[in-house]
Design a protein around this motif. Structure first.
Motif, PDB file in Angstrom:
ATOM      1  N   ILE A   1      53.570  79.281  13.392  1.00 21.80           N
ATOM      2  CA  ILE A   1      53.249  80.080  14.582  1.00 21.80           C
ATOM      3  C   ILE A   1      52.000  78.689  14.896  1.00 21.80           C
ATOM      4  CG2 ILE A   1      51.287  81.512  14.524  1.00 21.80           C
ATOM      5  CD1 ILE A   1      53.700  83.727  13.159  1.00 21.80           C
ATOM      6  N   SER A   2      51.270  78.476  13.363  1.00 18.83           N
ATOM      7  CA  SER A   2      49.850  78.247  13.514  1.00 18.83           C
ATOM      8  C   SER A   2      50.053  76.686  14.652  1.00 18.83           C
ATOM      9  CB  SER A   2      49.361  77.302  12.165  1.00 18.83           C
ATOM     10  OG  SER A   2      50.277  76.575  11.583  1.00 18.83           O
ATOM     11  N   LEU A   3      51.184  75.783  14.225  1.00 18.18           N
ATOM     12  CA  LEU A   3      50.916  75.003  15.179  1.00 18.18           C
ATOM     13  C   LEU A   3      51.393  74.795  17.289  1.00 18.18           C
ATOM     14  CD1 LEU A   3      51.862  71.545  16.147  1.00 18.18           C
ATOM     15  CD2 LEU A   3      54.620  72.697  15.496  1.00 18.18           C
ATOM     16  N   VAL A   4      51.992  75.827  17.003  1.00 14.98           N
ATOM     17  CA  VAL A   4      51.844  76.810  18.612  1.00 14.98           C
ATOM     18  C   VAL A   4      51.231  77.088  19.166  1.00 14.98           C
ATOM     19  CG1 VAL A   4      53.334  78.674  19.936  1.00 14.98           C
ATOM     20  CG2 VAL A   4      54.868  76.405  18.324  1.00 14.98           C
ATOM     21  N   ALA A   5      50.329  78.450  17.991  1.00 14.77           N
ATOM     22  CA  ALA A   5      49.148  79.178  18.548  1.00 14.77           C
ATOM     23  C   ALA A   5      47.834  78.407  18.474  1.00 14.77           C
ATOM     24  CB  ALA A   5      49.110  80.433  17.849  1.00 14.77           C
ATOM     25  N   VAL A   6      47.970  77.686  17.227  1.00 15.67           N
ATOM     26  CA  VAL A   6      46.735  77.091  17.027  1.00 15.67           C
ATOM     27  C   VAL A   6      46.811  75.492  17.437  1.00 15.67           C
ATOM     28  CG1 VAL A   6      44.658  76.766  15.520  1.00 15.67           C
ATOM     29  CG2 VAL A   6      46.153  78.796  15.094  1.00 15.67           C
ATOM     30  N   THR A   7      47.755  74.169  16.429  1.00 14.55           N
ATOM     31  CA  THR A   7      47.222  73.218  16.411  1.00 14.55           C
ATOM     32  C   THR A   7      47.470  72.296  17.813  1.00 14.55           C
ATOM     33  OG1 THR A   7      47.763  73.371  14.688  1.00 14.55           O
ATOM     34  CG2 THR A   7      47.712  70.944  15.357  1.00 14.55           C
ATOM     35  N   GLN A   8      48.358  72.771  18.431  1.00  9.45           N
ATOM     36  CA  GLN A   8      48.823  71.911  19.744  1.00  9.45           C
ATOM     37  C   GLN A   8      47.863  72.342  20.496  1.00  9.45           C
ATOM     38  OE1 GLN A   8      53.000  73.563  20.739  1.00  9.45           O
ATOM     39  NE2 GLN A   8      53.886  71.211  19.863  1.00  9.45           N
ATOM     40  N   PRO A   9      47.356  73.600  20.784  1.00  9.94           N
ATOM     41  CA  PRO A   9      46.388  73.911  21.878  1.00  9.94           C
ATOM     42  C   PRO A   9      45.317  72.928  21.701  1.00  9.94           C
ATOM     43  CG  PRO A   9      47.265  76.092  21.376  1.00  9.94           C
ATOM     44  CD  PRO A   9      47.735  75.576  20.165  1.00  9.94           C
ATOM     45  N   ILE A  10      44.561  72.993  20.351  1.00 13.47           N
ATOM     46  CA  ILE A  10      43.540  72.111  20.511  1.00 13.47           C
ATOM     47  C   ILE A  10      43.652  70.661  20.431  1.00 13.47           C
ATOM     48  CG2 ILE A  10      41.983  71.001  18.138  1.00 13.47           C
ATOM     49  CD1 ILE A  10      42.350  74.401  16.986  1.00 13.47           C
ATOM     50  N   ALA A  11      44.569  70.730  20.340  1.00 11.74           N
ATOM     51  CA  ALA A  11      44.776  68.869  20.657  1.00 11.74           C
ATOM     52  C   ALA A  11      45.352  68.972  21.846  1.00 11.74           C
ATOM     53  CB  ALA A  11      45.929  68.446  20.015  1.00 11.74           C
ATOM     54  N   LEU A  12      45.623  69.130  23.214  1.00 10.06           N
ATOM     55  CA  LEU A  12      45.929  69.407  24.345  1.00 10.06           C
ATOM     56  C   LEU A  12      44.365  69.598  25.439  1.00 10.06           C
ATOM     57  CD1 LEU A  12      49.477  71.174  24.390  1.00 10.06           C
ATOM     58  CD2 LEU A  12      49.098  68.550  25.032  1.00 10.06           C
ATOM     59  N   LEU A  13      44.397  70.669  24.259  1.00  7.37           N
ATOM     60  CA  LEU A  13      42.912  71.442  25.244  1.00  7.37           C
ATOM     61  C   LEU A  13      41.741  71.241  24.597  1.00  7.37           C
ATOM     62  CD1 LEU A  13      42.850  75.322  25.379  1.00  7.37           C
ATOM     63  CD2 LEU A  13      43.527  73.757  27.026  1.00  7.37           C
ATOM     64  N   GLY A  14      41.734  69.789  23.801  1.00 12.27           N
ATOM     65  CA  GLY A  14      40.447  69.195  23.364  1.00 12.27           C
ATOM     66  C   GLY A  14      40.707  67.934  23.535  1.00 12.27           C
ATOM     67  N   SER A  15      42.193  66.968  23.982  1.00 14.80           N
ATOM     68  CA  SER A  15      42.095  66.151  24.725  1.00 14.80           C
ATOM     69  C   SER A  15      41.667  66.052  26.510  1.00 14.80           C
ATOM     70  CB  SER A  15      43.018  65.216  24.276  1.00 14.80           C
ATOM     71  OG  SER A  15      43.960  66.603  25.328  1.00 14.80           O
TER      72      SER A  15
END
Length: 300
Positions: free
Chosen positions: A48-62
């Motif tokens: 859940i954290s990967l899909v809902a938090v980590t991936q969005p942070i990485a994609l939106l952050g980059s």
């Protein structure tokens, strides 16, 4: 490829391999009875954290960093042929993940990857079992965001579906490659496949409890999509066999670490005396396990 189709294919892939675990009764035989509530909390919350938090942070952050640093380059590479984009993704995402994975088996980064190896079973459910910060710091996720900004969107989506299929298949409790090895006519093809992508035989060896049987190889076989990186850099070990036991030696000796420490170290640390999840702690080596076992036998 639309985002809806991408998500549908990813879900179908996961459910398909999960179904094969049940149909072949591999899940019932090798996972059920070994997996605990501690395992379930770690695996569910990490996914859940990967899909809902980590991936969005990485994609939106980059994406935000690209808009700030290279605003004129948005979609600048969108006209590249698909094969060129795929080649760049294999280097920018898959090769960097191989290197990140390999670095995560060193004492400095091992605490961030240890959770992935603490399961005593192979299954689709452990595919993304890791420390929260392991993925947050993974270079490939951030590079993927840059690739999307440069115009790789549709190709990146297709690439992720293929990569996920290989990775989930390599962790699946059903070893899909085993029956193919027994077909004589397929041996040349399987020779190529097992040196190109990750398979259950090569990846299970990476999760082995021990290297003593000649099958386990937890200091190699780091590849995710491409096993070719292991072949290229000399970390490959191919036996076409599967280890009898999966997991970590120190968990066998001292019991499983709580899911909170496995997921959130260094914010949450282990209270176990022998643990890599505490300052100054270290993983227990196979030699230390042998000494401990010998001492117990002598005491008995």
């Amino acid at each position: 490829m639309s985002s809806h189709m991408e998500h549908a294919l990813i879900v179908a892939c996961i459910l398909g391999f999960a179904a094969m675990e049940f149909v072949t009764r591999r899940y019932q035989a090798t996972v059920r009875g070994r997996a605990t509530a501690n395992d379930a909390w770690l695996e569910v919350l990490m996914f859940i954290s990967l899909v809902a938090v980590t991936q969005p942070i990485a994609l939106l952050g980059s994406n935000a960093l690209c808009k700030w640093l290279i605003p004129a380059q948005q979609n600048a590479w969108a006209d590249l042929p698909w094969w060129a984009m795929t080649g760049l993704l294999l280097i920018g995402d898959d090769l960097t993940q191989y290197l990140w994975h390999r670095a995560s088996h060193t004492p400095l980064l091992w605490p961030l990857h240890r959770a992935h190896h603490s399961a005593s079973y192979m299954s689709v459910r452990i595919t993304y079992r890791n420390n929260f910060f392991y993925y947050l710091m993974m270079p490939g996720l951030w590079i993927g965001g840059v690739a999307v900004y440069l115009g790789f969107g549709p190709v990146y989506a297709a690439y992720l579906v293929v990569k996920l299929s290989v990775i989930v298949g390599a962790h699946c409790a059903w070893p899909w490659d085993a029956p193919l090895y027994r077909i004589r006519a397929l041996r040349p093809l399987m020779w190529v496949i097992e040196r190109t992508i990750s398979t259950p035989a090569t990846h299970w060896a990476h999760h082995a409890l021990t290297n003593a049987d000649g099958i386990g190889h937890y200091k190699g076989n780091f590849g995710n999509l491409l096993f070719f990186w292991d072949v290229l850099f000399g970390t490959a070990h191919i036996t076409r066999k599967y280890p009898a036991k999966i997991g970590l030696q120190d968990d066998v000796l001292f019991g499983a670490e709580p899911w909170t420490a496995q997921m959130f170290y260094p914010l949450v640390q282990s209270k176990r005396e022998h643990s890599a999840l505490r300052p100054g702690g270290a993983a227990v080596t196979e030699m230390e396990v042998d000494r401990t076992a010998s001492a117990k036998q002598e005491a008995a």
